[in-house]
Design a protein around this motif. Structure first.
Motif, PDB file in Angstrom:
ATOM      1  N   ARG A 198       0.824  -1.204   0.000  1.00 34.36           N
ATOM      2  CA  ARG A 198       0.000   0.000   0.000  1.00 34.36           C
ATOM      3  C   ARG A 198       0.858   1.255   0.000  1.00 34.36           C
ATOM      4  O   ARG A 198       0.529   2.242  -0.672  1.00 34.36           O
ATOM      5  N   SER A 233      -7.383  -9.017  -5.228  1.00 32.45           N
ATOM      6  CA  SER A 233      -8.162  -7.776  -5.180  1.00 32.45           C
ATOM      7  C   SER A 233      -7.346  -6.590  -5.692  1.00 32.45           C
ATOM      8  O   SER A 233      -7.855  -5.724  -6.406  1.00 32.45           O
ATOM      9  N   GLN A 234      -6.088  -6.555  -5.318  1.00 32.10           N
ATOM     10  CA  GLN A 234      -5.221  -5.472  -5.788  1.00 32.10           C
ATOM     11  C   GLN A 234      -5.052  -5.518  -7.300  1.00 32.10           C
ATOM     12  O   GLN A 234      -5.122  -4.487  -7.980  1.00 32.10           O
ATOM     13  N   ARG A 236      -7.047  -6.878  -9.497  1.00 29.46           N
ATOM     14  CA  ARG A 236      -8.309  -6.502 -10.138  1.00 29.46           C
ATOM     15  C   ARG A 236      -8.498  -4.995 -10.111  1.00 29.46           C
ATOM     16  O   ARG A 236      -8.945  -4.394 -11.095  1.00 29.46           O
ATOM     17  N   GLU A 237      -8.135  -4.390  -8.991  1.00 25.18           N
ATOM     18  CA  GLU A 237      -8.263  -2.935  -8.875  1.00 25.18           C
ATOM     19  C   GLU A 237      -7.395  -2.220  -9.904  1.00 25.18           C
ATOM     20  O   GLU A 237      -7.825  -1.265 -10.541  1.00 25.18           O
ATOM     21  N   GLN A 241      -4.620   5.011 -12.072  1.00 23.84           N
ATOM     22  CA  GLN A 241      -4.008   5.380 -10.796  1.00 23.84           C
ATOM     23  C   GLN A 241      -2.505   5.115 -10.776  1.00 23.84           C
ATOM     24  O   GLN A 241      -1.793   5.611  -9.903  1.00 23.84           O
TER      25      GLN A 241
END
Length: 1412
Positions: A419, A457-458, A460-461, A468
């Motif tokens: 992150r 999840s990351q 896919r994001e 981003q």
């Protein structure tokens, strides 16, 4: 009103009046006015506020307006004005209080006043004296602000520095107040105030006047000013305000300078800085300060470490951070790792980040202490001495990150790190090295995160919202690619789910034109390539076909379905994405492939790439398609299954034909409209050529057989010798890459042919070609594992940049001398073939280089060429006719053969001797070149002599022997010295000439060689004897130059005599006479060698030897030093030979012995006389008879009558038979010999000789008028000698008329006088003359016929009647009458006269019956 008040009013009035005078323009000195005011103020106890304000106003105004440059010793307007103002402060110093408003007014005026004087050296001390008062005014908020402002206005950093030393004890009492005051003005946006504040903070830090309690805001101010200035500069660059931009740059530079000079270890500073200084590490706005920030942190931590060692307990860095929020360990690690990438660019900031990581493991995570202790020094090692490559450095940092994550093994910690990497994304430019590394670090962190749900999840994001990441394609590619290293299955699932979810309801084009907020199909194609590239090897091969390749091809086909072919070809993003994906897949499969694995899509993908290249135009280079497709083909070609040789050749040929024929680089660049376009075209050109070189290198050296390698190299041949410079340049640069030293050739790979092709171009027209050619030539040896002097060769290679042709030739020659010694001997022939081809076709400088390399190779390797000699020579001969038209190239050919000859003389000589006779022009030139070249000339002639000697062993001439002679002629004609071999040369050539007399040698029907003959040039017919004679002539000419022989008495006719069978012996004799007797040593050697000729089985050779020795027999010096006794014996034997010429020469030799060795004649007189006398009987050959007569004449001169008594009669009788010989020489010799015999009669033969004289006198008398005057003289002499034998001395008087120097008498008169005298003395002799005269009536000579008639007339006239009656009247009349019809008028007349005389005499004696 009190008195005090009155005095005050009076003072005030005086002051007002004086101040009023300052406004008047009268000639009143302002200095005097201010002096007066000063006195008043100093004596006043209290001043009115209004007066103080007026005084400050006028004094300040005059100080500004007054020219400070006119100040001398303070006596100026400004000086007096400041004095007046200073006097206002006197009450304070004296303990008298001013009103608050007055004090404030003075403080406000004080700053500008002092600032004017600070810059004057003579007033500076005075101005600084006012500062303590100003500092003493700190007492309330309003005055404190103006005091500080004045300090700033007066550039108080300058003042404080001086005051710190003068007033240190007093200033320390005000530090806290100064700190508080500085904080008040920190918000001032003025550039000057900001700069001054920074300098003041710097000075306070240096002097330890920063208090821990109030100091942090000052440190924070430094960083904030950097960030503010940096931000303002970005805005000002858009607004284009140079002045403001300059001011902000000064603040920026000042803040950095303050940080640079900040000493974090001065008293109190560690407590101020630590750990709050870490707050500036992570924020992006402080990136520019990191170099100094890292240094400060490093110094603080290292100081703490030292203190721990010394005090066993740390106390310096324990202060609370207060309200400051420190960065987390993950934030620090993320920031420092990314910044560390800058070390690969040689930036100290990157090295500083690595240095911090080295000392911060405990702060990052306790588990990293041991790991980083061992790994970080290894990471720093590449920085020692030079920069590491970006790729290597990146790999090392990522490896450190992997091992650190594995060591920590904390899922939550790893998630937080990912992150933090993501949060720092916006802090870097999309094209920066840091941003590219950050994507990879984020992907690596996700790869080693144990929470696959979080990872999914990351991912896919990122797929759904890739914007981003900044550069969405590159970012998502890097993240998913590096994540696949340890999360391969997860990444593929996420990709598949994303494709299923999106369904790509928007076509690719819409995605492009909508700003690319979403990923397109091309993006997914590239992602698949990156995933394959980073996937674990053990998992990739099982999924490559179905999960990756099939998906990429499906996506590509979908994109193509919605576009026409034309659009597809111009859609660069689609092409490049597809090519990139295929390239990365090829790399991945190649790295992962196992034995037995076969990539089923290989041919399909190669077909795509070749189609892309074919579609590119041949006249421009505006796209990177060729470059990228070539890279893809290179990696695909490595994969199994292996393609056939034919397929490989087709692939390479197709790519070569699509790149090498492009127009020159400058022409390509000119197609660009801007400089950037031109540079881009140049970039594409360089990359494309580099890719083609790497492709060739891969495909050539991946083949296991040398034949296949050679076949692939052959594809470049036509380009390496192209007439277009730019095509040659490209071909050579590619070849240089292929032959780089980092490859290893197949075991049996041949370098000879390639070396011959490449090396000569080290002298080509372009420096790039020259250097590439030299590099390629050197590389050929390196790939064979041959160790060379690389440093020396590289220095030489660099020298080929020079445009001086002579320098190029010299360097190329040096390289050739070094490397050609390493050419495998079995490859020399093919090397020479290539250089010979180059001599025919290359430009002049390359041609010269061809020759030099060829000669260098032969010098170094010539000794080992014996087995290949025939093939090498035939190759050279094959090129000679064409190269003859190029003078310089032809000279190299000749020198090459000379070099070979210097090592293998016999073999080369034997080979050239096989040329058909007569030698053509090339062969002649070749022999001459061998003779002229120092390397071969020394052995050449000796080898030829040896060959000729062998060829004539059987005394039989062969074609080989004639060839040797012709070769000798060419060699000697160059001036080659013959002195050392002259005897052998001479005798062998004599033998060859004799053995080839009268023979014809057939010429070769057709020569296999190419012939380039001039117009009109015809093949000559070989005459072996003539060819041999020409050679001997050349030898003799050279011998004369060296003093070994002399000019022949026959001149040039000598050689015609020698080559003709009928006159050969005459020529040999003339040749023998031309020998230089002063070189008797040489002649003796010749005699020794020629002695065998006298017993040769060849009759011609015996004749040659005998003729030669026959002339030498007359040289006394040769008898003295030579073995002519054996020759004499052999001569005697030859005198009995059946061959007339041989007998003639032998008899001549016997006769000449009388001249050379008279004693031998007396010793061997019997055998010699017998041999010679026998020659007199060889009536068929008058030459033998004549030679015998001459020999007898010479020998008899040495003998006495007793010596020849036994042979005298025979000699006389045989001699007389030749008085009427047709040959003048025979007649002359016989008459002369008869004269000599007169002295050898002795008593025994005197009467006999007298009788023979009587018989011979008719000949002597008639031949007095012989056509040959010498014979006439000889007859005169013999008559004079012989008359005494007849007792006719009375005839001397008549003979005296025949003496030399006198006019010859008329024939009739002489004979009448002679006959008159003789008739008186001896009628018998007269009668004998008559009886022997009839034979002469038919003489072939007119003069003899005329003389005999006239003599008959005189005889008849003087005979007595008795003898007249005895005359055969009928015969005489018939003969005379016959002569009356003679063709010669003189004979007719003489016959008529003689007939009349005869008739008259007959009448006188009454003789009748005379025929009419």
């Amino acid at each position: 009103m009190t008195q005090a008040m009155e005095e005050s009013i009076e003072i005030f009035g005086d002051i007002n009046l004086t101040l009023g005078m300052l406004t008047k323009e009268e000639n009143i000195s302002k200095e005097d006015i201010y002096s007066h005011l000063t006195t008043i103020v100093q004596n006043a106890d209290i001043l009115d506020n209004a007066i103080v304000q007026r005084l400050i106003y006028y004094a300040s105004k005059d100080m500004r307006d007054s020219n400070v440059s006119l100040v001398f010793d303070g006596q100026s307007v400004s000086g007096r004005a400041i004095g007046s103002l200073s006097s206002l402060t006197a009450p304070m110093w004296n303990g008298v209080c001013l009103l608050p408003l007055q004090t404030l007014a003075i403080v406000k005026a004080h700053g500008p006043t002092v600032s004017l004087l600070l810059h004057r050296e003579d007033l500076c001390e005075y101005a600084l004296g006012q500062v303590p008062w100003l500092l003493n005014q700190y007492k309330d908020k309003e005055i404190d602000f103006h005091v500080t402002q004045n300090l700033v206005f007066c550039q108080f950093d300058y003042c404080i520095l001086d005051l710190f030393f003068k007033y240190q004890p007093r200033l320390r009492d005000h530090i806290t107040s100064i700190e508080r005051t500085v904080k008040v003005i920190m918000s001032d946006p003025s550039v000057k105030v900001r700069n001054s504040t920074l300098f003041l903070i710097q000075t306070m830090c240096e002097k330890s006047y920063i208090e821990a309690r109030e100091g942090w805001p000052l440190i924070d101010y430094i960083f904030s000013q950097y960030a503010i200035s940096n931000k303002n500069l970005e805005k000002l660059m858009k607004s284009n305000s140079p002045e403001d931009e300059k001011g902000e740059k000064s603040v920026l530079e000042t803040s950095l300078e303050v940080l640079k000079n900040l000493d974090p270890l001065v008293i109190g500073m560690p407590q101020v800085l630590w750990p709050r200084i870490l707050t500036f590490v992570v924020p992006a706005e402080y990136t520019g300060t990191l170099a100094y920030l890292f240094n400060i942190v490093r110094i603080l931590i290292m100081a703490e470490e030292r203190k721990k060692v010394n005090d066993k307990e740390s106390t310096a860095l324990v202060i609370s951070t207060g309200a400051v929020k420190l960065p987390s360990s993950q934030q620090l690690l993320a920031r420092l790792l990314v910044i560390s990438m800058l070390a690969s660019l040689g930036k100290l900031l990157g090295a500083g980040a690595i240095g911090l990581l080295k000392i911060l493991p405990e702060i990052i995570h306790p588990k990293l202490v041991d790991l980083w202790k061992t790994h970080l020094p290894e990471l720093l090692q590449p920085l020692e001495g030079q920069n590491a490559s970006i790729a290597l450095w990146e790999t090392m940092l990522l490896q450190l990150l992997k091992e650190s994550l594995w060591k920590i093994s904390d899922t939550a910690w790893t998630i937080q790190l990912s992150r933090d990497f993501n949060h720092q994304m916006a802090g870097y430019s999309n094209i920066s090295t840091e941003k590219k590394f950050l994507w990879k670090a984020l992907g690596t962190t996700l790869a080693y995160c144990q929470d696959t749900g979080f990872v999914s999840s990351q991912l896919r994001e990122f797929l759904i919202a890739p914007n981003q990441l900044g550069d969405q394609r590159q970012g998502i590619i890097s993240i998913l690619g590096y994540c696949a290293e340890n999360q391969f299955d997860t990444v593929l699932k996420v990709l598949k789910a994303f494709q299923d979810r999106e369904k790509f309801f928007m076509n690719r084009c819409k995605g492009l034109f909508s700003g690319k907020k979403n990923l397109s199909k091309t993006d997914i194609m590239v992602i698949y390539g990156a995933v394959a590239l980073h996937a674990p090897r053990e998992q990739l091969l099982t999924r490559i076909d179905q999960d990756i390749i099939s998906q990429v091809l499906f996506l590509y086909s979908q994109c193509c379905q919605v576009m026409t072919t034309k659009v597809i070809n111009t859609d660069m993003d689609l092409l490049m994405s597809f090519i990139r994906s295929i390239t990365e897949i090829g790399i991945a499969v190649h790295d992962a492939q196992e034995q037995g694995f076969k990539f089923s899509y290989k041919e399909v993908l190669l077909g795509y790439m070749l189609d892309f290249i074919r579609d590119e135009p041949l006249d421009s280079l505006a796209t990177p398609v060729r470059w990228k497709a070539l890279i893809a083909i290179r990696y695909l070609s490595k994969l199994k299954p292996q393609l056939s040789l034919k397929d490989n050749l087709n692939i390479l040929e197709e790519n070569i034909r699509r790149l090498l024929p492009l127009p020159p680089l400058e022409k390509l660049r000119n197609e660009g409209q801007t400089d950037m376009d031109k540079e881009h075209i140049k970039f594409l050109y360089e990359r494309s050529m580099d890719a083609l070189g790497k492709l060739l290198k891969t495909m050539i050296w991946d083949n296991v057989t040398e034949e296949e390698c050679q076949e692939m190299f052959n594809l470049l041949r036509m380009w390496l010798v192209s007439q277009k410079e730019w095509e040659r340049e490209r071909a050579f640069q590619i070849t240089a890459k292929v032959l780089a030293s980092d490859v290893e050739a197949p075991e049996n790979f041949k370098i000879g042919s390639l070396l011959g092709l490449l090396a000569p171009h080290s002298c080509d027209t372009l420096p790039t070609i020259r250097q590439a050619a030299a590099s390629s030539a050197i590389g050929l040896f390196c790939i064979k594992g041959i160790q060379l002097e690389m440093e020396r060769l590289q220095d030489m290679q660099e020298g080929l940049e020079c445009d001086d042709v002579e320098v190029q030739i010299k360097i190329s020659s040096k390289i050739a001398k070094i490397v050609t010694k390493f050419i495998p001997s079995e490859e020399i022939q093919v090397f020479l073939e290539e250089t010979l081809d180059g001599l025919e076709s290359l430009n002049p400088t390359c041609t010269k280089a061809c020759g030099m390399w060829m000669i260098a190779a032969l010098k170094e390797q010539g000794a080992a060429l014996e087995d290949q000699l025939l093939e090498i020579l035939n190759t050279i001969y094959h090129h000679m006719p064409v190269l003859r038209q190029k003078e310089e190239s032809f000279q190299f050919i000749l020198e090459a053969i000379s070099q070979i000859t210097s090592f293998h003389t016999d073999a080369v000589v034997a080979n050239i001797l096989q040329k058909p006779l007569p030698f053509d022009r090339d062969t002649k030139v070749l022999w001459k070149a061998l003779a002229e070249n120092p390397a071969s000339s020394g052995k050449l002639l000796r080898a030829l002599v040896h060959k000729l000697e062998i060829g004539l062993e059987d005394d039989m001439v062969t074609m080989d022997a004639i060839s040797v002679a012709c070769a000798m002629h060419e060699v000697v004609s160059t001036g080659t010295p013959v002195s050392s071999l002259y005897p052998e040369l001479f005798t062998l050539l004599l033998k060859l000439i004799s053995c080839s007399l009268g023979q014809n040698m057939p010429t070769a029907a057709v020569s296999w060689r190419r012939k380039v003959m001039k117009q009109g040039e015809l093949q000559q017919v070989a005459d072996p004897c003539r060819l041999s004679t020409i050679t001997l002539k050349g030898v003799q000419v050279q011998a004369m130059k060296e003093g070994l022989a002399k000019e022949s008495d026959e001149g040039d006719n000598l050689w015609s005599l020698l080559s003709s069978p009928g006159t050969h012996h005459i020529g040999i004799c003339a040749l023998a006479r031309s020998m230089a007797m002063w070189q008797h040593g040489v002649i003796l050697d010749i005699m020794d060698l020629l002695l065998l000729s006298l017993t040769s089985s060849s009759e011609n050779y015996r004749i040659t030897g005998t003729a030669f020795f026959s002339e030498l027999m007359k040289e006394p010096i040769l008898w003295k030093h030579g073995n002519l006794r054996d020759v004499l014996i052999l001569m005697d034997q030859s005198a009995w030979d059946s061959n007339a010429t041989l007998r003639q020469m032998a008899i001549r030799g016997l006769g000449n012995t009388a001249l050379g060795a008279p004693h031998k004649v007396k010793k061997h007189k019997q055998i010699m006389l017998e041999s010679i006398i026998r020659g007199l009987y060889h009536l068929a050959r008058t030459e033998v008879v004549c030679e015998s007569l001459k020999a007898l004449k010479k020998i008899l001169e040495l003998l006495t009558d007793r010596d020849v008594s036994f042979y005298f009669k025979e000699i006389v009788l045989q001699t007389r038979t030749f008085f009427e010989d047709e040959q003048d020489d025979v007649r002359l010799t016989a008459i002369s010999l008869f004269e000599n015999l007169a002295s050898l009669t002795g008593r025994r033969w005197k009467i006999f000789f007298a009788e023979e004289i009587k018989k011979s006198m008719i000949s002597f008398l008639l031949h007095l008028w012989d056509p040959n005057s010498k014979i006439g003289a000889a007859c005169r002499d013999v008559l004079i000698i012989c008359i005494p034998f007849l007792g006719l001395q009375e005839l001397y008087g008549v003979l005296d008329h025949l003496l030399d120097g006198q006019d010859l008498p008329r024939v009739r008169d002489f004979y009448r006088q002679f006959c008159v005298k003789l008739a008186k003395k001896n009628q018998e002799i007269l009668w004998i003359l008559h009886t022997h005269s009839f034979t002469f009536f038919n003489s072939s000579w007119e003069t003899i016929r005329s003389a005999v008639v006239k003599l008959t007339d005189s005889i008849v006239l003087n005979l007595t009647s008795q003898y007249v009656e005895l005359l055969d009247k009928e015969q005489l009349t018939t003969r005379l009458q016959s002569l009356r019809q003679d063709p010669c008028i003189s004979v007719q007349r003489a016959a008529e006269a003689a007939l009349q005389t005869f008739l008259r005499r007959c009448k006188e004696i009454n003789i009748i019956n005379i025929p009419p």
